[in-house]
Scaffold this motif. Sequence first.
Motif, PDB file in Angstrom:
ATOM      1  N   GLN A 177      -7.003  89.465 117.485  1.00 27.29           N
ATOM      2  CA  GLN A 177      -6.777  88.035 117.232  1.00 27.29           C
ATOM      3  C   GLN A 177      -5.458  87.633 117.875  1.00 27.29           C
ATOM      4  N   VAL A 192      -6.646  79.668 118.592  1.00 25.84           N
ATOM      5  CA  VAL A 192      -6.589  81.023 118.044  1.00 25.84           C
ATOM      6  C   VAL A 192      -7.917  81.691 118.367  1.00 25.84           C
ATOM      7  N   SER A 240     -10.385  84.873 117.968  1.00 22.53           N
ATOM      8  CA  SER A 240     -10.718  86.055 117.166  1.00 22.53           C
ATOM      9  C   SER A 240     -11.881  86.761 117.846  1.00 22.53           C
ATOM     10  N   LYS A 261     -10.967  79.090 118.010  1.00 17.53           N
ATOM     11  CA  LYS A 261     -10.646  77.944 117.164  1.00 17.53           C
ATOM     12  C   LYS A 261      -9.643  77.076 117.929  1.00 17.53           C
ATOM     13  N   GLU A 290      -4.367  77.560 110.566  1.00 18.59           N
ATOM     14  CA  GLU A 290      -3.754  78.504 109.640  1.00 18.59           C
ATOM     15  C   GLU A 290      -4.757  79.592 109.284  1.00 18.59           C
ATOM     16  N   CYS A 291      -4.437  80.830 109.661  1.00 24.03           N
ATOM     17  CA  CYS A 291      -5.316  81.965 109.327  1.00 24.03           C
ATOM     18  C   CYS A 291      -5.003  82.411 107.906  1.00 24.03           C
ATOM     19  N   THR A 292      -5.997  82.362 107.046  1.00 22.51           N
ATOM     20  CA  THR A 292      -5.781  82.636 105.623  1.00 22.51           C
ATOM     21  C   THR A 292      -6.295  84.003 105.189  1.00 22.51           C
ATOM     22  N   LYS A 330      -6.507  88.066 105.996  1.00 22.00           N
ATOM     23  CA  LYS A 330      -5.785  89.081 106.756  1.00 22.00           C
ATOM     24  C   LYS A 330      -6.560  90.394 106.908  1.00 22.00           C
ATOM     25  N   TRP A 356     -14.656  91.291 108.075  1.00 26.52           N
ATOM     26  CA  TRP A 356     -15.053  89.948 107.661  1.00 26.52           C
ATOM     27  C   TRP A 356     -16.442  89.979 107.048  1.00 26.52           C
ATOM     28  N   ILE A 391     -11.730  82.220 106.411  1.00 21.04           N
ATOM     29  CA  ILE A 391     -10.811  82.992 107.245  1.00 21.04           C
ATOM     30  C   ILE A 391      -9.658  82.143 107.792  1.00 21.04           C
ATOM     31  N   ALA A 392      -9.795  80.805 107.766  1.00 17.21           N
ATOM     32  CA  ALA A 392      -8.743  79.939 108.315  1.00 17.21           C
ATOM     33  C   ALA A 392      -9.032  78.494 107.940  1.00 17.21           C
TER      34      ALA A 392
END
Length: 260
Positions: A152, A180, A182, A195, A205-207, A209, A213, A219-220
């Motif tokens: 990422q 971003v 991934s 994204k 904002e990547c939420t 970690k 997945w 995830i964001a």
Amino acid sequence: MEKWLYRFLIELTNHKFTSNLLKNFSRSRMSRLFINSYAKAYKINVEEMMDDIQSYQTLHEFFIRRLKSDARVIDPAEETVASPVDGVIEEFGTILPSKEILVKGKLYSIEEMLGDPARMEKYMDGSFVILYLSPSHYHRIHSPLNAHLVDQYVLGNRSYPVNKYGLKYGKSTLSKNYRVVSELKHHSAHIAMVKVGAMFINTIECTYKNENWKKGEEIAYFSFGSTVVLLFEKGTFTLNNKIKTPYHVKMGESIGSMHE
């Protein structure tokens, strides 16, 4: 003339000062006064929100609102690809031998979008899907399938709009905007999830970690409107034949299936 004027206006407003002004206002207590009118203007379904509309203290909090746990149904089949967002499928197709995709009659470089020729090679002749989020949409992003996060990274510093006019008249919005990337692996197949930030507010904002997945997990999130581009290796993905652009989709809804 229309194309020139559009680009002129975007260049005129596409600066850090303007972006920061809007960003700071959306996070200010004063912006709270506009939440109700914003919700009405964009016909937002307040019944599906996790929190009462009066509980949000700023417009930014409202932009990134969460939904009730039962507001979206995640397609349960292992090999289906769930839409990672609420949005509109604006385009889909095949990555061209020129390493480009055709969007609204305009070519975009996948190599430039991913920022690395080596990463691009695995997606040659593969498939792509573009999902656009307007300011009216739910702005949390979820995993489209069960997968392992291989890498990422962040690219770009522009903030052109990513709506249909931005895609048609902008300067390589999908390849130059803040984004971003991934890279995921589902069994042996690679998927790139790009994204792309939108005009003025480039927040992604990547939420989540964890490297593993799970389909449907958050995830964001985006601030304001934005776009997600999904790239698939050749012969690994089939789009649902019911999808015709523009196609409105909810997060969790199947948009196609994986196969090897």
